[in-house]
Design an enzyme around this catalytic site. Sequence first.
Site, PDB file in Angstrom:
ATOM      1  CB  CYS A   1     -15.550  29.276  69.554  1.00 16.11           C
ATOM      2  SG  CYS A   1     -17.161  29.702  68.621  1.00 16.11           S
TER       3      CYS A   1
ATOM      4  NE  ARG B   1      -9.823  27.690  67.107  1.00 14.42           N
ATOM      5  CZ  ARG B   1      -9.741  26.807  67.352  1.00 14.42           C
ATOM      6  NH1 ARG B   1      -8.815  25.958  67.063  1.00 14.42           N
ATOM      7  NH2 ARG B   1     -10.852  25.152  67.965  1.00 14.42           N
TER       8      ARG B   1
ATOM      9  CD1 TRP C   1     -16.906  31.350  62.508  1.00 12.00           C
ATOM     10  CD2 TRP C   1     -18.315  29.574  62.920  1.00 12.00           C
ATOM     11  NE1 TRP C   1     -17.857  30.698  60.842  1.00 12.00           N
ATOM     12  CE2 TRP C   1     -18.633  29.994  61.437  1.00 12.00           C
ATOM     13  CE3 TRP C   1     -18.940  29.277  63.758  1.00 12.00           C
ATOM     14  CZ2 TRP C   1     -18.840  29.209  60.670  1.00 12.00           C
ATOM     15  CZ3 TRP C   1     -19.982  27.850  62.155  1.00 12.00           C
ATOM     16  CH2 TRP C   1     -19.846  27.747  61.304  1.00 12.00           C
TER      17      TRP C   1
ATOM     18  CG  ASN D   1     -15.044  25.925  69.725  1.00 12.60           C
ATOM     19  OD1 ASN D   1     -15.886  25.532  69.466  1.00 12.60           O
ATOM     20  ND2 ASN D   1     -13.594  25.727  69.417  1.00 12.60           N
ATOM     21  N   GLY D   2     -18.353  25.266  70.948  1.00 15.73           N
ATOM     22  CA  GLY D   2     -18.677  23.749  70.342  1.00 15.73           C
ATOM     23  C   GLY D   2     -20.459  23.795  70.865  1.00 15.73           C
TER      24      GLY D   2
ATOM     25  CD  GLU E   1      -9.266  22.263  47.041  1.00  9.45           C
ATOM     26  OE1 GLU E   1      -8.485  23.028  47.797  1.00  9.45           O
ATOM     27  OE2 GLU E   1     -10.210  21.250  47.409  1.00  9.45           O
TER      28      GLU E   1
ATOM     29  CE  LYS F   1      -8.523  25.737  49.195  1.00  8.09           C
ATOM     30  NZ  LYS F   1      -9.051  25.137  49.646  1.00  8.09           N
TER      31      LYS F   1
ATOM     32  CD  GLU G   1     -13.041  26.618  50.874  1.00  3.53           C
ATOM     33  OE1 GLU G   1     -13.512  26.298  51.888  1.00  3.53           O
ATOM     34  OE2 GLU G   1     -12.145  27.169  50.150  1.00  3.53           O
TER      35      GLU G   1
ATOM     36  CG  HIS H   1     -24.551  12.454  30.757  1.00  2.00           C
ATOM     37  ND1 HIS H   1     -25.263  11.385  29.843  1.00  2.00           N
ATOM     38  CD2 HIS H   1     -22.464  12.184  30.761  1.00  2.00           C
ATOM     39  CE1 HIS H   1     -23.896  10.871  29.388  1.00  2.00           C
ATOM     40  NE2 HIS H   1     -22.997  11.318  29.552  1.00  2.00           N
TER      41      HIS H   1
ATOM     42  CE  LYS I   1      -6.241  26.148  58.169  1.00  2.18           C
ATOM     43  NZ  LYS I   1      -6.415  26.178  56.596  1.00  2.18           N
TER      44      LYS I   1
END
Length: 607
Positions: free
Chosen positions: A2, A27, A75, A99-100, A479, A483, A486, A502, A602
């Site tokens: 947020c 964010r 968010w 925010n939190g 990574e 990506k 995401e 395996h 973010k």
Amino acid sequence: MCGIVGVLGNHEVSPTLVEALKRLEYRGYDSAGIATVNADGRLDRRRAVGKLVNLSDALVHDPLPGHAGIGHTRWATHGAPSQTNAHPHRAGPVAVVHNGIIENFRDLRSQLAEKGYKFVTQTDTETIALLAQNYIDAGLSPCEAAMATIDRLEGAFALCFLFDGEADLLVAARKGSPLAIGHGTGEMFIGSDAIALAPLTNKITYLEDGDRAVVRRSGAEIFDAHGNRANRPMKTVSLGTASVEKAGHKHFMAKEIAEQPTVIGEALTHYLADAGDAITLPGPIDFNAYDRITMVACGTAFYACLTAKYWFEQIARIPVEVDIASEFRYREPPIPARTLAIFVSQSGETADTLAALRYCHEKADTIVSVINAPESSIARESALAFPIHAGVEVGVASTKAFTCQLTVLLILALQAAHQRGQIDDRTLADHLSHLRGLPAALSQALDQSETMDTVSRQLAETRDVLFLGRGSLYPIALEGALKLKEISYIHAEGYASGELKHGPIALVDKHTPVIVFAPRDALFEKSVSNMHEVMARGGRVLLVSDAQGIEDAKDGVWQSVTMPAVSPLLAPILYAVPAQLIAYHTAVAKGTDVDQPRNLAKSVTVE
């Protein structure tokens, strides 16, 4: 997470609040709103679900006057995205943005319900507003009510209160989540970070953990967690680093991918001596004082640590343990003597990483951080912070911050190897010479963007993708898979190439592309063997290698992407670029929201 803004201005603040919120879009958010106090002292608010353009439209049809106000991009945590659950939350004379996560909100909610207070949302934040209203109803002043409310809250939060009848008052507090105060001429500002405030002021005071502030146009009174007056320094920030323009690119992510040669060049300028044969660090560190290194991070930064593990162990010969921050803090591992703890975070405010750092206080011999925000909590709580000089990164999917993290970690590994006598002056100079050529190699890698676009149009039609890499390219496979997940929402997994037989090889068929990162190095032939195992089962291999590698292994390959030949130490940094480009072009082909992918934020400043 947020985003919070607050303005005590000399003009109408609604446009200013919305513009500041636009600078916090990176964010991540799913709704937005603002509240103001008008010239008559009346508190009112407007909220909307979705993008900020919806809030802007609401304000055109139903303006919100006033020279004092607060704003928020939400968010969702408690309660689904909706106008009812959007911030600011209001209870009688109180409006609040948050925010939190308030961990004890259910207990507080029950207590308030017993007193007859009614709840209309599913959020924890509404409890904050109602609790403040409760204290005002009991006779406390707005400032006293805010402070009493803050004292009752458990969890992580950044808060900003606005009150009916108070056109010259904001009350702010920070515990866990970042918050900054901006200083103007007869005006004051509050923001989740300096980016939001950049057009308004370059004079910033960063609140410390536990601080609360009473803000008026004449200035701010700051108190620490114990209620003592605190003298926090005011700093001048560079507005140039707060640029959030796309600079002609379609997306911020495209811009940030393209910036990598430049920002890595800037990082090298800060860390390499002018003569080119020595490393210059922002503070002293003696790697001979440590027997082991513990590295902790989350997400993409965790993969940077996994890559650095190869460097520290292979060239500096020092054992390295790498942990995901959220697991590290609860695993409560023993920290032996002579341990160096390295924490990596783009924002410097990642909640789990910060908590893990605090766990290491008085346990590790030394705590250092690799960060992109020199004034962040993680930087301030480290004995030494190593900036990555990536500049502002707006896209949720990290790109230039990742390669800058890798660059700085490689420099630290080379310094450790030199100090510990594992490489001599000449070898160090050779490695640094290769490093200085990295920006040029990255520019060549970026020239493959058109090829990536063609390949990615086909990848966009798939449901599953595998990424393979050996040695220090294994974390790049991880990574690359992250990506792609995401921003394109395609299921992808990264594996060490040697692990293919395996288990993961069971996933291979003609419908599953397998992307192989395999520079022509000492492990190349083993990677080729793994590729043939895939092709023998009908799998389509996309080989990312240098020209010699592609020439040697092109038979049977579905597609290939050519990278410049570089030193094996630099390969992970270079091969991060095709991983990013594959994800970017695939997402564009699918039409997803590249810069603000669904469900992601973010900076993860709460658990």
